[in-house]
Write an enzyme that holds these catalytic residues in place. Structure first.
Site, mmCIF file in Angstrom:
data_model
loop_
_atom_site.group_PDB
_atom_site.id
_atom_site.type_symbol
_atom_site.label_atom_id
_atom_site.label_comp_id
_atom_site.label_asym_id
_atom_site.label_seq_id
_atom_site.Cartn_x
_atom_site.Cartn_y
_atom_site.Cartn_z
ATOM 1 N N TYR A 132 -2.333 12.947 10.150
ATOM 2 C CA TYR A 132 -1.472 13.316 9.147
ATOM 3 C C TYR A 132 -1.823 14.664 8.176
ATOM 4 C CZ TYR A 132 0.448 8.489 9.456
ATOM 5 O OH TYR A 132 0.714 7.302 9.960
ATOM 6 N N ASP A 192 -2.846 4.298 2.950
ATOM 7 C CA ASP A 192 -3.029 4.267 4.536
ATOM 8 C C ASP A 192 -2.776 5.805 4.975
ATOM 9 O OD1 ASP A 192 -2.455 2.796 7.151
ATOM 10 O OD2 ASP A 192 -0.873 4.655 6.994
ATOM 11 N N HIS A 232 -4.568 4.549 16.983
ATOM 12 C CA HIS A 232 -3.267 4.851 16.137
ATOM 13 C C HIS A 232 -2.254 4.542 17.253
ATOM 14 C CE1 HIS A 232 -1.074 8.015 13.410
ATOM 15 N NE2 HIS A 232 -0.201 6.992 13.840
ATOM 16 N N SER A 280 -2.915 0.047 16.335
ATOM 17 C CA SER A 280 -1.431 0.344 15.943
ATOM 18 C C SER A 280 -0.571 0.463 16.951
ATOM 19 C CB SER A 280 -1.675 1.468 15.014
ATOM 20 O OG SER A 280 -0.186 1.651 14.365
ATOM 21 N N GLY A 338 0.950 -1.215 0.029
ATOM 22 C CA GLY A 338 0.005 -0.155 0.051
ATOM 23 C C GLY A 338 1.016 1.202 0.162
ATOM 24 N N LYS A 372 -6.911 6.390 11.105
ATOM 25 C CA LYS A 372 -6.809 5.943 12.428
ATOM 26 C C LYS A 372 -7.208 7.086 13.275
ATOM 27 C CE LYS A 372 -2.277 4.433 10.504
ATOM 28 N NZ LYS A 372 -1.664 5.337 9.617
ATOM 29 N N ARG A 394 9.972 6.527 -7.386
ATOM 30 C CA ARG A 394 9.879 5.561 -6.100
ATOM 31 C C ARG A 394 8.810 4.975 -5.981
ATOM 32 N NH1 ARG A 394 12.948 9.724 -2.018
ATOM 33 N NH2 ARG A 394 15.090 9.355 -2.580
HETATM 34 P P1 NDP Z 1 9.045 4.520 4.936
HETATM 35 O O1 NDP Z 1 10.149 3.495 5.604
HETATM 36 O O2 NDP Z 1 7.849 4.320 4.136
HETATM 37 O O3 NDP Z 1 9.958 5.570 4.347
HETATM 38 C C1 NDP Z 1 9.661 6.946 3.660
HETATM 39 C C2 NDP Z 1 11.027 7.708 3.412
HETATM 40 O O4 NDP Z 1 11.511 6.969 2.452
HETATM 41 C C3 NDP Z 1 10.427 9.021 2.860
HETATM 42 O O5 NDP Z 1 11.202 10.105 3.008
HETATM 43 C C4 NDP Z 1 10.640 8.643 1.227
HETATM 44 O O6 NDP Z 1 11.252 9.811 0.404
HETATM 45 C C5 NDP Z 1 11.738 7.583 1.102
HETATM 46 N N1 NDP Z 1 11.425 6.494 0.080
HETATM 47 C C6 NDP Z 1 10.464 5.973 -0.394
HETATM 48 N N2 NDP Z 1 10.753 4.911 -1.185
HETATM 49 C C7 NDP Z 1 12.064 5.178 -1.372
HETATM 50 C C8 NDP Z 1 12.834 4.425 -2.185
HETATM 51 N N3 NDP Z 1 12.439 3.637 -3.311
HETATM 52 N N4 NDP Z 1 14.138 4.564 -2.281
HETATM 53 C C9 NDP Z 1 14.631 5.672 -1.609
HETATM 54 N N5 NDP Z 1 13.873 6.239 -0.773
HETATM 55 C C10 NDP Z 1 12.435 6.040 -0.503
HETATM 56 O O7 NDP Z 1 8.513 5.321 6.329
HETATM 57 P P2 NDP Z 1 7.331 5.983 7.021
HETATM 58 O O8 NDP Z 1 7.429 6.070 8.602
HETATM 59 O O9 NDP Z 1 6.610 7.146 6.266
HETATM 60 O O10 NDP Z 1 6.250 4.689 6.903
HETATM 61 C C11 NDP Z 1 5.369 4.303 5.867
HETATM 62 C C12 NDP Z 1 3.818 4.705 6.209
HETATM 63 O O11 NDP Z 1 3.489 3.836 7.355
HETATM 64 C C13 NDP Z 1 3.822 6.169 6.642
HETATM 65 O O12 NDP Z 1 3.886 7.168 5.505
HETATM 66 C C14 NDP Z 1 2.419 6.009 7.207
HETATM 67 O O13 NDP Z 1 1.147 5.775 6.304
HETATM 68 C C15 NDP Z 1 2.499 4.837 8.072
HETATM 69 N N6 NDP Z 1 3.165 5.090 9.465
HETATM 70 C C16 NDP Z 1 2.310 4.704 10.592
HETATM 71 C C17 NDP Z 1 2.565 4.913 11.757
HETATM 72 C C18 NDP Z 1 1.944 4.451 12.984
HETATM 73 O O14 NDP Z 1 2.017 4.819 14.202
HETATM 74 N N7 NDP Z 1 0.975 3.804 12.716
HETATM 75 C C19 NDP Z 1 3.972 5.574 12.312
HETATM 76 C C20 NDP Z 1 4.806 5.691 10.870
HETATM 77 C C21 NDP Z 1 4.470 5.657 9.656
HETATM 78 P P3 NDP Z 1 9.952 10.589 -0.647
HETATM 79 O O15 NDP Z 1 8.769 10.721 -0.095
HETATM 80 O O16 NDP Z 1 10.645 11.875 -0.762
HETATM 81 O O17 NDP Z 1 10.249 9.984 -2.005
#
Ligand code: NDP
Length: 362
Positions: A82, A77, A144, A196, A49, A111, A310
Site C-alpha cells: 500500500y 490494516d 498477502h 490472505s 478496523g 502483509k 464516513r
Molecule cells: P471498502 O469496501 O472498504 O470500500 C472502500 C471505498 O468505500 C472507498 O472508496 C471509500 O471512499 C468508500 N467508503 C467507505 N466508507 C463509506 C461509507 N460509509 N459510505 C460510502 N462510501 C464509503 O474496500 P477496500 O477494498 O478498500 O477494502 C477495505 C480494506 O481491506 C482495504 O483498504 C485494505 O486495508 C484491505 N484489503 C485487503 C486486500 C487483501 O488482498 N488482503 C484487498 C483489498 C482490500 P473514501 O475513502 O473516499 O471515503
C-alpha cells in the site's frame, strides 16, 4: 444480475436487539469498537478496523488515521504494497510520544507482498515493514496472496515482462513459507501470523504441517460475496476471519482508471433496496447495515475511508443489532463469485498460476 438483485424488496419482520451469540465475541465497555475476536494466541482483535489501501499521501493518511483513532478505532490494516506504512508509522509515533495511546492499545496488521512470497524473503520484508511502521512488532502478519512474484533487488513491485504478463515464481512452497512465518513469531516480530486470499485447499496444506496455526484469514467478504463454506471452514479450525472490501469497494473503478485499466461493473451494495429498507428502519446508512451484517456473522471488517464523516459512520454500528430474520434476508442477497471486486486480474497472467486461489465466476 447485480442490478436485478439490488432492486428486490423483502419484508422485514420481528426486530430484536440481541447481540450475536458467537463464542469468539467479547464485549469491552467504553470503547467505540466494543466487539472483538479472540485469536488462538489469546490476543483480541477489534472486530471493526480501518482499511488503508489507496490511502496514499501523507496528508490523507494522517487525516484518516487521526480521525479513526479519535473515533475509537484500535485496529489498523495496512500492507507493504500500500506504500503507506511509513506515513502510518509517523502518525502512530505522535500518538505514542504524546502518551495518548500505548503500543499495546492497538492492533496493527501488515502483509508480506507477492514479491516476498518466497521462504528466503520473509525476514527481509517483515523487517522492512517494521522499519516503515517504526514498530518493534506487528500484531498480525499475513501472507498477502498465495502466489509469489519474481523479486529484483531494489524493486518492490511485481515485474511485468515484455508480453505484458506478471513474472511469477513457480509453485509456492507453502510449507517452507509458513515455517518462515512461524520464525517471525519466535523472533517477536509478529504476535500472530495468518493468510490472505488463500482458498480452503491452500489453508489445509498450511494446517497440515503448521507448528503455529494460522490465526487469521483475510478475504473479500460482503453481502454479495459471503463465501459461507470458506468462513465455516476457518471458524471450525479456529481461524478468525477478516472481511476486506466489506462495502464491495465502491471506489474500485477509480483505482482501475488510475492504473490505466477499463472500469468494471461493480456490485452496488450501498444502492441495494433491501439494505436501504433496513437502513431506514434503524436510522442507519446502508454502509452501516452492510458492516453490521458482517460483524454478526462473527467476522471482523476493515472498511477503508479517508473521509472523516464516513470513518465515524463506519464504526457507529454497535448500538443496534439485526434480528435473525433480517440476517437471513441479508444472507439471501448472496450473488457469489461474480460479485468479487478484488479478483487480482489487474495483474495479467496471474490467474493462470497454479496457486491462483479463486475459481472463475460462472
Ligand atoms: P471498502 O469496501 O472498504 O470500500 C472502500 C471505498 O468505500 C472507498 O472508496 C471509500 O471512499 C468508500 N467508503 C467507505 N466508507 C463509506 C461509507 N460509509 N459510505 C460510502 N462510501 C464509503 O474496500 P477496500 O477494498 O478498500 O477494502 C477495505 C480494506 O481491506 C482495504 O483498504 C485494505 O486495508 C484491505 N484489503 C485487503 C486486500 C487483501 O488482498 N488482503 C484487498 C483489498 C482490500 P473514501 O475513502 O473516499 O471515503
Amino acid at each position: 444480475m447485480l442490478k436485478l438483485l439490488s432492486s428486490r424488496i423483502f419484508q422485514i419482520k420481528n426486530p430484536v436487539t440481541c447481540l450475536p451469540k458467537n463464542s469468539c465475541f467479547k464485549h469491552f465497555a467504553k470503547m467505540a469498537s466494543p466487539i472483538s475476536l479472540t485469536l488462538p494466541s489469546g490476543q483480541k482483535m477489534p472486530a471493526l478496523g480501518l482499511g488503508t489501501w489507496e490511502a496514499k499521501s501523507d496528508e490523507e493518511v494522517a487525516t484518516a488515521l487521526n480521525t479513526a483513532l479519535e473515533q475509537g478505532y484500535r485496529h489498523i490494516d495496512t500492507a507493504f504494497v500500500y506504500e503507506n506504512e511509513r506515513a502510518i508509522g509517523g502518525v502512530l509515533q505522535k500518538w505514542f510520544s504524546t502518551g495518548k495511546l500505548n503500543r499495546e492499545d492497538l492492533f496493527i496488521t501488515t502483509k508480506l507482498p507477492m514479491v516476498g512470497v518466497h521462504p528466503d524473503r520473509v525476514d527481509m520484508f517483515i523487517k522492512k515493514s517494521l522499519n516503515n511502521l517504526q514498530l518493534d512488532y506487528v500484531d498480525l502478519y499475513l501472507i498477502h496472496f498465495p502466489v509469489g512474484c519474481k523479486y529484483e533487488e531494489g524493486s518492490v513491485r511485481p515485474i511485468i515482462n515484455e508480453n505484458g504478463e506478471i513474472e511469477t515464481e513457480k509453485k509456492t512452497d507453502h510449507v517452507a513459507l509458513w515455517a518462515k512465518m512461524e520464525e517471525q513469531v519466535d523472533a517477536g516480530r509478529a504476535k500472530n501470523i495468518g493468510l490472505s486470499n488463500y482458498n480452503i485447499s491452500q489453508i489445509s496444506t498450511v494446517l497440515q504441517t503448521a507448528r503455529i496455526k494460522p490465526a487469521n484469514l483475510q478475504v473479500e467478504l460482503h453481502v454479495y460475496l459471503q463465501q459461507p463454506e470458506l468462513v465455516d471452514f476457518c471458524q471450525k479450525n479456529g481461524i478468525t476471519v477478516v472481511a476486506y472490501s466489506p462495502l464491495a469497494n465502491p471506489g474500485f473503478n477509480k483505482f482501475l482508471e488510475k492504473i490505466g485499466q477499463q472500469p468494471k461493473e461493480l456490485p452496488n451494495i450501498l444502492g441495494d433496496a433491501v439494505i436501504a429498507k433496513l437502513a431506514e428502519k434503524y436510522s442507519k446508512t446502508p454502509a452501516q447495515i452492510a458492516l453490521r451484517f458482517l460483524i454478526q456473522r462473527g467476522v471482523a471488517a476493515i472498511p477503508k475511508s479517508v473521509t472523516p464523516k464516513r470513518i465515524q459512520e463506519n464504526i457507529s454500528i454497535f448500538d443496534f443489532a439485526l434480528d435473525d430474520d433480517e440476517m437471513n434476508t441479508l444472507k439471501g442477497l448472496e450473488v457469489g463469485e461474480v460479485a468479487r471486486v478484488c479478483d487480482f486480474k489487474v495483474f495479467p497472467g496471474l490467474d493462470i498460476h497454479p496457486d491462483f486461489p479463486f475459481v472463475a465466476a460462472k
